[in-house]
Design an enzyme around this catalytic site. Sequence first.
Site, PDB file in Angstrom:
ATOM      1  N   GLY A  31       1.052  -1.398   0.300  1.00  0.00           N
ATOM      2  CA  GLY A  31       0.002   0.169   0.307  1.00  0.00           C
ATOM      3  C   GLY A  31       0.984   1.093  -0.450  1.00  0.00           C
ATOM      4  N   GLY A  36       5.846   4.471  -8.862  1.00  0.00           N
ATOM      5  CA  GLY A  36       6.354   3.505  -8.903  1.00  0.00           C
ATOM      6  C   GLY A  36       5.715   1.604  -9.215  1.00  0.00           C
ATOM      7  CG  HIS A  37       3.460   0.676  -5.692  1.00  0.00           C
ATOM      8  ND1 HIS A  37       3.250   1.311  -4.862  1.00  0.00           N
ATOM      9  CD2 HIS A  37       4.240  -0.702  -5.077  1.00  0.00           C
ATOM     10  CE1 HIS A  37       3.853   0.834  -3.164  1.00  0.00           C
ATOM     11  NE2 HIS A  37       4.545  -0.055  -3.698  1.00  0.00           N
ATOM     12  CD  GLN A  61       7.302  -7.506   4.274  1.00  0.00           C
ATOM     13  OE1 GLN A  61       6.222  -8.497   3.532  1.00  0.00           O
ATOM     14  NE2 GLN A  61       8.329  -7.014   2.968  1.00  0.00           N
ATOM     15  N   GLY A 147       8.951  -4.372  -8.503  1.00  0.00           N
ATOM     16  CA  GLY A 147      10.134  -3.447  -8.697  1.00  0.00           C
ATOM     17  C   GLY A 147      11.519  -4.202  -8.506  1.00  0.00           C
ATOM     18  CE  LYS A 149      11.733   1.493  -2.951  1.00  0.00           C
ATOM     19  NZ  LYS A 149      12.139   0.590  -2.328  1.00  0.00           N
ATOM     20  CD  GLN A 153      10.680  -7.718  -1.427  1.00  0.00           C
ATOM     21  OE1 GLN A 153      10.316  -7.462  -0.447  1.00  0.00           O
ATOM     22  NE2 GLN A 153       9.912  -7.158  -2.485  1.00  0.00           N
ATOM     23  CB  SER A 185      10.595   4.577  -1.300  1.00  0.00           C
ATOM     24  OG  SER A 185      10.341   3.772  -0.365  1.00  0.00           O
TER      25      SER A 185
END
Length: 279
Positions: A31, A36-37, A61, A147, A149, A153, A185
């Site tokens: 969210g 970017g999303h 996490q 993504g 960034k 991950q 971000s």
Amino acid sequence: MKVIHTKEGLTDLIGNYKKEGKTIGFVPTMGALHEGHLSLVTQCKKNSDVAVVSVFVNPTQFNDPEDLKRYPRTPEKDCALLETAGCDVAFLPSVEEIYPEKDTRKFDFGYLESIMEGAKRPGHFNGVGQVVSRLFDIVQPDKAFFGMKDFQQVAIIKNMVRQLNYTLEIIPCPIVREASGLALSSRNALLDKEHKENAPHIYATLKKARELASQMSVNELKKWIADEINRNPFLETEYVEIVDDTTLKVINDWKEEGTKVACVAVYAGKIRLIDNIVF
């Protein structure tokens, strides 16, 4: 756009799409959505018949309870943005919906979780493995979009897909930046005015480092990056690493084969930002 809050509701909907022979693309998010999303949603729409986006702040996490508390939550705004971006299904589950009972699974990502984010945020990638696998089980996507960034991950999720024998394609998508160069971000929303103005120095330093790579050894360049970022009084480097873009093996010599990526984590006040650049 359909907004779904339960696993059952989503499972039924996805089942109907699959009966129609439609491919399912998936963008998992926490969210506080930004451009970017939305670029991931655009890629998802281009490469799939149905775009599903989850909005879920995953508690497993976060290794810092304060960070979890502070993480921005804007579900109404998120849904409005997703609708504008052409999302077909928004999945906004509760914590109880994703974890009806405590998830005690332990993933072994080996070397991939021993450096950078894994070293600095113990348990973080195990939590990523837990939530992303739960979401994959619920959404049953053909393709999932992440993504770059969050460079490390992506490597972790690809590894998890192999471990759990998922038959889906992971599609990494380029970093989207503000005009200033700052990587987009959700955490940027937490920056105060002065830190927001100074945070673009991170990417400016990485771009300069790429130019200087031929003039310095790997270790000299890593030190230069840290020193150059720390020269800004609003920024403090947590780590600088230069790694192979596939294995994440730490690079010690420019002559080593493979594409090199410089990765950094930097504190802008209390807000932790990560970024990377391909050399």
